[in-house]
Scaffold this motif. Structure first.
Motif, PDB file in Angstrom:
ATOM      1  N   LYS A  95       0.830  -1.206   0.000  1.00 52.33           N
ATOM      2  CA  LYS A  95       0.000   0.000   0.000  1.00 52.33           C
ATOM      3  C   LYS A  95       0.867   1.259   0.000  1.00 52.33           C
ATOM      4  N   ILE A  96       1.964   1.221   0.742  1.00 49.95           N
ATOM      5  CA  ILE A  96       2.906   2.338   0.721  1.00 49.95           C
ATOM      6  C   ILE A  96       3.453   2.538  -0.685  1.00 49.95           C
ATOM      7  N   ASP A  97       3.827   1.436  -1.354  1.00 49.57           N
ATOM      8  CA  ASP A  97       4.349   1.522  -2.724  1.00 49.57           C
ATOM      9  C   ASP A  97       3.311   2.121  -3.672  1.00 49.57           C
ATOM     10  N   PHE A  98       2.061   1.714  -3.528  1.00 51.84           N
ATOM     11  CA  PHE A  98       0.977   2.243  -4.357  1.00 51.84           C
ATOM     12  C   PHE A  98       0.898   3.765  -4.190  1.00 51.84           C
ATOM     13  N   LEU A  99       0.880   4.226  -2.950  1.00 54.35           N
ATOM     14  CA  LEU A  99       0.746   5.659  -2.683  1.00 54.35           C
ATOM     15  C   LEU A  99       1.967   6.436  -3.164  1.00 54.35           C
ATOM     16  N   LEU A 100       3.140   5.836  -3.036  1.00 56.67           N
ATOM     17  CA  LEU A 100       4.350   6.492  -3.540  1.00 56.67           C
ATOM     18  C   LEU A 100       4.284   6.677  -5.053  1.00 56.67           C
ATOM     19  N   LEU A 101       3.881   5.637  -5.763  1.00 59.56           N
ATOM     20  CA  LEU A 101       3.817   5.712  -7.218  1.00 59.56           C
ATOM     21  C   LEU A 101       2.740   6.690  -7.675  1.00 59.56           C
ATOM     22  N   LYS A 102       1.597   6.669  -7.020  1.00 54.39           N
ATOM     23  CA  LYS A 102       0.527   7.586  -7.384  1.00 54.39           C
ATOM     24  C   LYS A 102       0.955   9.037  -7.196  1.00 54.39           C
ATOM     25  N   SER A 103       1.570   9.334  -6.068  1.00 54.76           N
ATOM     26  CA  SER A 103       2.048  10.694  -5.808  1.00 54.76           C
ATOM     27  C   SER A 103       3.100  11.109  -6.821  1.00 54.76           C
ATOM     28  N   TYR A 104       3.993  10.193  -7.158  1.00 55.19           N
ATOM     29  CA  TYR A 104       5.067  10.473  -8.117  1.00 55.19           C
ATOM     30  C   TYR A 104       4.501  10.810  -9.492  1.00 55.19           C
ATOM     31  N   LEU A 105       3.563  10.005  -9.967  1.00 55.51           N
ATOM     32  CA  LEU A 105       2.987  10.219 -11.300  1.00 55.51           C
ATOM     33  C   LEU A 105       2.201  11.520 -11.352  1.00 55.51           C
TER      34      LEU A 105
END
Length: 545
Positions: free
Chosen positions: A58-68
């Motif tokens: 879930k942390i990885d998901f949020l990191l990628l979403k914020s990055y994009l």
């Protein structure tokens, strides 16, 4: 099904290849392709099974979403800025040049005669543009002019590669293009030089001029949202001022212990305690070993034997010292100190700026347990997360140790040592103020230098170096603010989970190092196992004065 970790790795590689292929800054095709990539990835990510992921996923998901999302916003801002550049240049000759480079990328058929005609027209447009800029028919803000010079420099390099691809290998191309090409090359180089010297006042022989590209309020708010900092720039400036007031009070206490009524007099005494030329590498090395032995003795963090064994020491060039007036750390130590070719005044400023107590106050920031140890871990644990590199994590971790060791009775501190530690802490406060105000358009580079001299007691040469690195170095707009603010976040989190929550200090530090890169608020959610949803919004008001 693609795992979230695999998705992050693929996005990183796909994005790198797209940027490498669609490389011409002024090309509309580049912006369209990148925009499609970000939108497609965001749409696909929204369909991912968020609820099926564990906490790390879930942390990885949020990191990628914020990055994009941040990259999409930055793409739009870049397009708007480049539109101003094209308007400033009074035409679209960069777009016509971009077509040539794109056609070469696709290895399309080459019409030497038509290309020679186009190059002849381009050289005429470039020369005309230069004349109109000199006569001030074409005018722009310095930030737009600087962006134009940098963009045209990139374009010239790409055109040179374009020409080398065909020249001699395609005889008809060479027959037609050999004569008009040098005129384009010379005209474009001359245009860049004109913008830098005539418009921006940058003398190629003058290394001291400081000029950058402020991003404005909207750009700062976008960056703060991506870093998960729920404060406005104005609120962060007030935090810096409160921290500075604390530092000044502590400075006065240390000065009194040294027999001075004024902390600035005590600072002057500290600055004059430096080792002779030639001995600084040994000093820095011995301080590094002292810090390493300390964290091992008190079992504060795991130091892998290879991390302790393999760091090296190098000397910084005089030119590099204009950008980095103090020693640097990471995979190695790079030592700043006077060289024989410096002026007498510059030698003295370098000696004073790299005195014994300033060095002792930062060696653990740069090496172990700071940057060197951190880098050792991020290359080995969840390395895919380095895509989300953030100064609030990198610099925050290193400066956090300055705060922890300030508190620790077991870390020996004379009044002179305290002055050295407080100098850097005041410096971090000033960095928040000058970097944010610069990007808000409220301070000039010269005013930033004056702030470091007046607030912190910097030597003018070292103040100029710090501002030059902040404005002209390859740093994001929040990088300088990330030192203290990231440290304040980690310091507050340590209080929550170690002091009040019962987690072991070593376990806390090791968990951070093995988590790699992320905004500190997400690390808080990870270490406290907080419930997360796919539309997570930053809300942690971490500062308690």
């Amino acid at each position: 099904m693609e795992s979230i970790q695999d998705r992050i790795e693929r996005v990183r590689l796909d994005l790198g290849e797209i940027k490498d292929f669609y490389k011409v800054r002024f090309s509309p095709t580049r912006y369209e392709r990148l925009q499609k990539f970000y939108n497609d990835e965001l749409s696909s990510l929204d369909k991912a099974p968020f609820e099926d992921y564990d906490q790390e996923g879930k942390i990885d998901f949020l990191l990628l979403k914020s990055y994009l999302r941040l990259k999409l916003r930055q793409l739009k801002q870049d397009a708007e800025k480049d539109d101003k550049v094209l308007e400033y240049l009074g035409g679209h000759f960069p777009l016509r040049a971009a077509v040539l480079i794109s056609a070469r990328q696709a290895v399309g058929p080459m019409d030497g005669k038509a290309t020679a005609t186009l190059l002849t027209e381009l050289s005429g447009h470039i020369v005309s543009t230069k004349d109109r800029i000199v006569k001030e028919v074409l005018v722009a803000e310095p930030t737009t002019a600087l962006r134009a010079a940098n963009g045209l420099t990139e374009l010239l390099s790409q055109l040179q590669e374009w020409y080398a691809f065909y020249a001699e290998y395609d005889p008809l191309f060479t027959w037609w293009v050999a004569a008009p090409w040098p005129k384009v090359e010379d005209a474009l180089a001359d245009l860049v030089k004109t913008i830098k010297t005539v418009v921006l006042g940058l003398d190629p022989l003058d290394e001291d001029k400081i000029i950058g590209e402020p991003i404005g309020q909207d750009g700062l708010l976008d960056a703060l949202e991506s870093e998960m900092i729920p404060y406005t720039p104005e609120e962060l400036i007030e935090i810096a001022k409160k921290e500075y007031a604390w530092c000044e009070n502590e400075m006065q206490k240390a000065a009194a212990a040294m027999g001075h009524a004024d902390w600035r007099a005590a600072l002057e005494e500290v600055k004059n305690e430096y080792v002779p030329p030639g001995q600084q590498p040994q000093l820095v090395r011995s301080l590094t070993m002292e810090a390493t032995e300390y964290v091992k003795k008190y079992d504060l963090v795991t130091v892998p034997p290879i991390a302790e064994e393999t760091w090296q020491t190098f000397m910084m060039t005089p030119a590099a010292q204009k950008m980095n007036p103090f020693f640097l750390g990471g995979d190695c130590i790079i030592v700043s100190y006077p060289t024989s070719g410096m002026s007498h005044a510059d030698k003295l400023m370098s000696l004073r700026g790299n005195n014994i107590h300033f060095a002792r106050a930062t060696v653990f920031h740069e090496m172990i347990p700071g940057h060197h140890l951190h880098a050792h871990y991020w290359l080995r644990h969840r390395a895919y997360r380095y895509l989300f590199e953030t100064p609030f994590c990198i610099e925050g971790w290193a400066f956090y140790w300055e705060m922890v060791l300030w508190d620790a009775p077991s870390w020996t501190k004379t009044p002179q040592n305290r002055i050295g530690m407080l100098f850097w802490r005041m410096h971090r406060c000033a960095r928040i103020v000058f970097s944010l105000k610069y990007h808000l358009g409220e301070m000039t580079p010269e005013e930033c230098v004056e702030l470091l001299v007046d607030w912190v007691g910097h030597e003018r040469a070292t103040a100029e170096g710090e501002v030059r690195r902040s404005i002209m170095g390859d740093y994001g707009p929040l990088y300088q603010a990330g030192y203290m603010l990231g440290a304040l976040q980690l310091y507050r989190l340590r209080k929550e989970v170690v002091v009040e929550g019962g987690m072991g200090e070593k376990a806390f530090h090791d968990k951070f190092l093995r988590s790699n890169m992320m905004p500190v608020e997400l690390f808080r959610a990870l270490v406290k196992d907080q419930e997360l949803d796919k539309d997570f919004k930053t809300k942690w008001r971490f500062y308690d004065s």
